[in-house]
Scaffold this motif. Structure first.
Motif, PDB file in Angstrom:
ATOM      1  N   ALA A 173      36.651  37.606  42.242  1.00 11.06           N
ATOM      2  CA  ALA A 173      35.226  36.916  42.515  1.00 11.06           C
ATOM      3  C   ALA A 173      34.299  37.861  41.323  1.00 11.06           C
ATOM      4  O   ALA A 173      33.407  37.171  40.793  1.00 11.06           O
ATOM      5  N   LEU A 174      34.468  39.260  41.261  1.00  6.54           N
ATOM      6  CA  LEU A 174      33.695  39.955  40.302  1.00  6.54           C
ATOM      7  C   LEU A 174      33.736  39.345  38.835  1.00  6.54           C
ATOM      8  O   LEU A 174      33.093  39.216  38.134  1.00  6.54           O
ATOM      9  N   ILE A 203      38.649  31.917  47.956  1.00  4.04           N
ATOM     10  CA  ILE A 203      37.227  32.511  48.016  1.00  4.04           C
ATOM     11  C   ILE A 203      36.280  31.554  48.431  1.00  4.04           C
ATOM     12  O   ILE A 203      35.401  31.915  49.140  1.00  4.04           O
ATOM     13  N   LEU A 204      36.499  30.508  47.746  1.00  3.98           N
ATOM     14  CA  LEU A 204      35.236  29.528  48.000  1.00  3.98           C
ATOM     15  C   LEU A 204      35.278  28.868  49.498  1.00  3.98           C
ATOM     16  O   LEU A 204      34.326  28.805  50.014  1.00  3.98           O
ATOM     17  N   THR A 205      36.520  28.861  49.957  1.00  7.62           N
ATOM     18  CA  THR A 205      36.736  28.294  51.283  1.00  7.62           C
ATOM     19  C   THR A 205      36.048  29.242  52.266  1.00  7.62           C
ATOM     20  O   THR A 205      35.397  28.992  53.196  1.00  7.62           O
ATOM     21  N   LYS A 206      36.479  30.772  51.905  1.00  9.23           N
ATOM     22  CA  LYS A 206      35.836  31.867  52.933  1.00  9.23           C
ATOM     23  C   LYS A 206      34.426  31.827  52.929  1.00  9.23           C
ATOM     24  O   LYS A 206      33.780  32.159  53.851  1.00  9.23           O
ATOM     25  N   ALA A 207      33.949  31.853  51.608  1.00 12.87           N
ATOM     26  CA  ALA A 207      32.611  31.734  51.736  1.00 12.87           C
ATOM     27  C   ALA A 207      31.718  30.606  51.811  1.00 12.87           C
ATOM     28  O   ALA A 207      30.538  30.758  51.552  1.00 12.87           O
ATOM     29  N   SER A 208      32.358  29.537  51.804  1.00 16.71           N
ATOM     30  CA  SER A 208      31.568  28.096  52.449  1.00 16.71           C
ATOM     31  C   SER A 208      30.811  27.639  51.183  1.00 16.71           C
ATOM     32  O   SER A 208      29.366  27.496  51.070  1.00 16.71           O
ATOM     33  N   ARG A 212      32.565  27.458  41.439  1.00 15.32           N
ATOM     34  CA  ARG A 212      32.382  28.976  40.966  1.00 15.32           C
ATOM     35  C   ARG A 212      31.031  29.244  40.477  1.00 15.32           C
ATOM     36  O   ARG A 212      30.910  30.379  40.350  1.00 15.32           O
ATOM     37  N   VAL A 213      30.421  28.362  40.036  1.00 13.90           N
ATOM     38  CA  VAL A 213      29.042  28.912  39.829  1.00 13.90           C
ATOM     39  C   VAL A 213      28.024  29.606  40.759  1.00 13.90           C
ATOM     40  O   VAL A 213      27.444  30.503  40.704  1.00 13.90           O
ATOM     41  N   GLN A 214      28.140  28.758  41.952  1.00 17.99           N
ATOM     42  CA  GLN A 214      27.574  29.484  43.222  1.00 17.99           C
ATOM     43  C   GLN A 214      28.067  30.617  43.699  1.00 17.99           C
ATOM     44  O   GLN A 214      27.702  31.982  44.163  1.00 17.99           O
ATOM     45  N   LEU A 215      29.492  30.995  43.484  1.00 17.02           N
ATOM     46  CA  LEU A 215      30.182  32.254  43.636  1.00 17.02           C
ATOM     47  C   LEU A 215      29.634  33.236  42.573  1.00 17.02           C
ATOM     48  O   LEU A 215      29.412  34.308  43.009  1.00 17.02           O
ATOM     49  N   ALA A 216      29.535  32.965  41.379  1.00 16.71           N
ATOM     50  CA  ALA A 216      28.902  33.771  40.625  1.00 16.71           C
ATOM     51  C   ALA A 216      27.542  34.571  41.032  1.00 16.71           C
ATOM     52  O   ALA A 216      26.993  35.542  40.919  1.00 16.71           O
ATOM     53  N   LEU A 217      26.477  33.427  41.416  1.00 11.80           N
ATOM     54  CA  LEU A 217      25.270  34.023  41.972  1.00 11.80           C
ATOM     55  C   LEU A 217      25.455  34.778  43.098  1.00 11.80           C
ATOM     56  O   LEU A 217      24.522  35.654  43.258  1.00 11.80           O
ATOM     57  N   VAL A 218      26.570  34.585  44.004  1.00 16.51           N
ATOM     58  CA  VAL A 218      26.728  35.486  44.941  1.00 16.51           C
ATOM     59  C   VAL A 218      27.057  36.700  44.605  1.00 16.51           C
ATOM     60  O   VAL A 218      26.534  37.809  45.053  1.00 16.51           O
ATOM     61  N   VAL A 219      28.003  36.871  43.496  1.00 20.08           N
ATOM     62  CA  VAL A 219      28.046  38.147  43.088  1.00 20.08           C
ATOM     63  C   VAL A 219      26.947  38.852  42.415  1.00 20.08           C
ATOM     64  O   VAL A 219      26.861  39.945  42.655  1.00 20.08           O
TER      65      VAL A 219
END
Length: 225
Positions: A173-174, A203-208, A212-219
């Motif tokens: 994720a990082l 990771i996307l499933t766990k984080a709903s 990956r762009v939304q994941l980058a924003l979460v990070v």
């Protein structure tokens, strides 16, 4: 979220922009790529669903500011559809302060309207292949420009999301948060590209999250000031 499959050819593109000259210019530009096909153009975000039903695009190039339904709300509504197309937001960096809102709505990334033709073609190909568009340098500039103040609640939510991940998932994720492509992550973490894709999917499933762009924003949100 399912793993990304091989893109079909040609890649079908819908252009949503209320400027007829922009639509015409993008259409002409994309015609130069044999593996891309512009299937339709619309002038309002409210017309996007019907165009998707009629033409089945893989990617929507979406302007943010349109005279009717804006690109942010149009993107949010698209993400509620089953198997939605990828969305690339079109923006002018200095004038548009809504890019991160659009990414949070589910867009796969953004392009500046003065991006060279080869950059636009490459971006369309990359989102269909499941790769990020945001480069680390542009991400840093946008964060500095658009997010002058952190929101405590959003930071706490982001940290809770990362806390639910395993140590290896957090490493992946990082790396996504740093704008690294799958091949780079695989090399740095000594795993295969397929394994990286599997981690990202979990990771996307766990984080709903949608992508990956939304994941980058979460990070980013989880980082200290």
């Amino acid at each position: 979220m399912a793993l990304v499959s091989e893109p079909r050819m040609p890649i079908r593109v819908l252009i949503a922009d209320d400027d007829a000259l922009v639509r015409a210019g993008l259409t002409l530009m994309l015609k130069g790529a044999a593996d891309l096909q512009v299937v339709a153009g619309v002038a309002d975000g409210g017309d996007v669903p019907a165009a998707i039903d009629a033409h089945g695009p893989d990617v929507v190039l979406m302007d943010i500011r349109m005279s009717g339904l804006d690109g942010i709300e149009a993107t949010r509504r698209l993400r509620l559809r089953p198997d939605p197309p990828e969305v690339i937001i079109l923006t002018t960096f200095d004038a548009d302060d809504h890019v991160f809102r659009a990414l949070r709505a589910g867009a796969s990334g953004f392009l500046l309207k003065d991006t060279p033709p080869e950059g636009i073609v490459d971006a369309v190909r990359r989102v269909v292949a499941g790769e990020p568009i945001l480069s680390p340098s542009v991400t840093r500039r946008l964060i500095a420009h658009l997010l002058p103040e952190e929101d405590d609640r959003r930071r706490a939510d982001a940290r809770r999301v990362l806390a639910r991940l395993s140590e290896r998932e957090r490493e992946v994720a990082l790396a996504v948060g740093q704008g690294k492509a799958n091949a780079v992550i695989a090399a740095e973490l000594h795993m295969s590209v397929g394994t990286v894709k599997g981690y990202i999917s979990r990771i996307l499933t766990k984080a709903s999250l949608d992508n990956r762009v939304q994941l980058a924003l979460v990070v980013h949100d989880a980082q200290p000031d």
